[in-house]
Design a protein around this motif. Structure first.
Motif, short mmCIF file in Angstrom:
data_model
loop_
_atom_site.label_atom_id
_atom_site.label_comp_id
_atom_site.label_asym_id
_atom_site.label_seq_id
_atom_site.Cartn_x
_atom_site.Cartn_y
_atom_site.Cartn_z
N LEU A 35 1.01 -1.01 -0.04
CA LEU A 35 -0.13 -0.02 0.04
C LEU A 35 0.97 1.12 -0.12
N GLU A 36 0.43 2.14 -0.92
CA GLU A 36 1.00 3.54 -0.86
C GLU A 36 0.19 4.63 -0.57
N LEU A 37 0.10 5.31 0.53
CA LEU A 37 -0.67 6.48 0.78
C LEU A 37 -0.15 7.50 0.05
N MET A 38 -1.01 8.27 -0.69
CA MET A 38 -0.60 9.19 -1.51
C MET A 38 -1.61 10.25 -1.35
N ASP A 39 -0.85 11.59 -1.62
CA ASP A 39 -1.43 12.97 -1.58
C ASP A 39 -0.90 13.40 -3.06
N GLY A 40 -2.00 13.45 -3.87
CA GLY A 40 -1.47 13.57 -5.30
C GLY A 40 -0.47 12.72 -5.73
N LEU A 41 0.60 13.29 -6.10
CA LEU A 41 1.83 12.59 -6.56
C LEU A 41 2.82 12.19 -5.36
N GLN A 42 2.53 13.01 -4.23
CA GLN A 42 3.40 12.76 -2.89
C GLN A 42 3.23 11.57 -2.16
N PRO A 43 4.07 10.75 -2.02
CA PRO A 43 3.66 9.64 -1.24
C PRO A 43 3.88 9.97 0.36
N LEU A 44 2.85 9.81 1.04
CA LEU A 44 2.97 9.96 2.63
C LEU A 44 3.48 8.79 3.22
N ALA A 45 2.95 7.76 3.01
CA ALA A 45 3.48 6.56 3.92
C ALA A 45 3.49 5.35 2.86
N VAL A 46 4.04 3.97 3.30
CA VAL A 46 3.81 3.13 2.55
C VAL A 46 3.72 1.74 3.55
N CYS A 47 3.31 0.51 3.14
CA CYS A 47 3.07 -0.74 4.17
C CYS A 47 2.82 -1.90 3.36
N ARG A 48 3.44 -2.74 3.93
CA ARG A 48 3.65 -4.08 3.28
C ARG A 48 3.42 -5.11 4.20
N LEU A 49 2.37 -5.99 3.68
CA LEU A 49 1.80 -7.04 4.46
C LEU A 49 1.90 -8.43 3.93
N GLU A 50 2.30 -9.18 4.60
CA GLU A 50 2.38 -10.65 4.13
C GLU A 50 1.05 -11.34 4.19
N VAL A 51 0.35 -11.70 3.05
CA VAL A 51 -0.98 -12.20 3.01
C VAL A 51 -1.22 -13.48 1.82
N THR A 52 -1.60 -14.45 2.18
CA THR A 52 -1.47 -15.42 1.15
C THR A 52 -2.79 -15.30 0.45
N GLY A 53 -2.96 -15.51 -0.67
CA GLY A 53 -3.93 -15.39 -1.74
C GLY A 53 -4.31 -13.97 -1.94
N THR A 54 -4.55 -13.82 -3.54
CA THR A 54 -4.89 -12.55 -4.25
C THR A 54 -6.16 -12.13 -3.59
N LEU A 55 -7.34 -12.72 -3.21
CA LEU A 55 -8.45 -11.95 -2.75
C LEU A 55 -8.31 -11.58 -1.25
N ALA A 56 -7.83 -12.32 -0.40
CA ALA A 56 -7.36 -12.02 0.79
C ALA A 56 -6.33 -10.69 0.94
N ALA A 57 -5.45 -10.64 0.14
CA ALA A 57 -4.68 -9.70 0.15
C ALA A 57 -5.36 -8.37 -0.36
N GLU A 58 -6.15 -8.45 -1.31
CA GLU A 58 -6.98 -7.26 -1.67
C GLU A 58 -7.90 -6.79 -0.72
N GLU A 59 -8.40 -7.68 0.16
CA GLU A 59 -9.33 -7.45 1.34
C GLU A 59 -8.51 -6.55 2.50
N ARG A 60 -7.35 -7.47 2.72
CA ARG A 60 -6.50 -6.90 3.80
C ARG A 60 -6.02 -5.56 3.60
N GLY A 61 -5.68 -5.41 2.34
CA GLY A 61 -5.22 -3.96 1.82
C GLY A 61 -6.22 -3.10 1.87
N ALA A 62 -7.52 -3.00 1.51
CA ALA A 62 -8.81 -2.39 1.81
C ALA A 62 -8.96 -1.92 3.24
N GLU A 63 -8.85 -2.92 4.02
CA GLU A 63 -8.97 -2.84 5.58
C GLU A 63 -8.05 -2.02 5.95
#
Length: 243
Positions: A35-63
């Motif tokens: 995840l890359e939290l953006m304000d326009g073109l400026q990155p504010l923060a980043v996050c990497r999480l280990e999650v197995t499975g594409t759907l689970a990763a998408e849902e965890r990212g949204a959360e």
């Protein structure tokens, strides 16, 4: 929080990438979400999480995007504070020291430094700076620029504190980091925010005594009203104010 797959010119959003992610200097890899939290073109923060499975990763990212959203206004103010600190430390303070040396030992500033200082100054600062020596008014002007930047940093920290959610109720996930440089991991976002919010609180604390004095002597509040509003002890209020 809006989820995107590419940068945008405006708005606050999260760029979400699902797939194999890398962690740390050793580039340990696993499937997850970035995840890359953006304000326009400026990155504010980043996050990497280990999650197995594409759907689970998408849902965890949204959360996690939803959980960081209450911090956005604070993070935007702190991003401005960071830029102001850079201008102060690497620009205005250096130019002030240079101007003071020139004033002490004689001789004008280098033209490049003089131009940089004038570019940093506001029109009001340029108009109000008066010569401190036979040379151009570089030292007085540099003092004005430094004072303004310090004032703006304090104001930014106070605003960041004012808009911050309760960290006990909405903690920042430890996986969030500030954007790194050259592929290196950045500083912990929670630690950086905590440090800055404490600085903002200290700045507000330092305003307490003059604010109480002003409230009673100039604004016309009674000592009882101040005590009821602030929970500051009556003995402290009496100490600050003449009998």
């Amino acid at each position: 929080m809006d989820i995107a797959t590419a940068p945008r010119d405006k708005g606050v959003y999260v760029i979400r990438t699902v797939g194999t992610q890398s962690w740390g200097e050793e580039s340990w890899q696993a499937h997850g979400v970035h995840l890359e939290l953006m304000d326009g073109l400026q990155p504010l923060a980043v996050c990497r999480l280990e999650v197995t499975g594409t759907l689970a990763a998408e849902e965890r990212g949204a959360e996690e995007a939803r959980r960081i959203e209450p911090w956005v206004r604070t993070l935007r103010y702190l991003a401005v504070v960071k830029r102001l600190r850079g201008s102060l430390a690497h620009g205005a303070e250096r130019l002030l020291n240079e101007a003071l040396d020139r004033e002490r030992f004689g001789g004008p500033m280098e033209e490049e430094d003089s131009s940089q200082l004038r570019a940093m100054a506001t029109a009001e600062e340029l108009a109000s700076a008066t010569p401190g020596s036979e040379y151009e008014p570089h030292a007085p002007l540099a003092r004005l620029v430094v004072a303004r930047l310090e004032r703006q940093i304090d104001e930014g920290l106070r605003k960041a504190l004012a808009f911050a959610p309760d960290p006990a109720e909405l903690p920042i996930h430890p996986a969030w980091e500030l954007p790194g440089l050259g592929g290196m991991p950045g500083e912990s976002l929670a630690q950086s925010v905590a440090r800055d919010l404490l600085a903002g609180w200290a700045s507000m604390r330092d305003l307490r005594d003059p604010l109480i004095t002003w409230a009673v002597q100039d604004a016309g509040l009674t000592r009882t009203e101040v005590q009821q509003t602030t929970s500051v002890s009556r003995s402290t209020i009496n100490r600050l104010l003449p009998a």
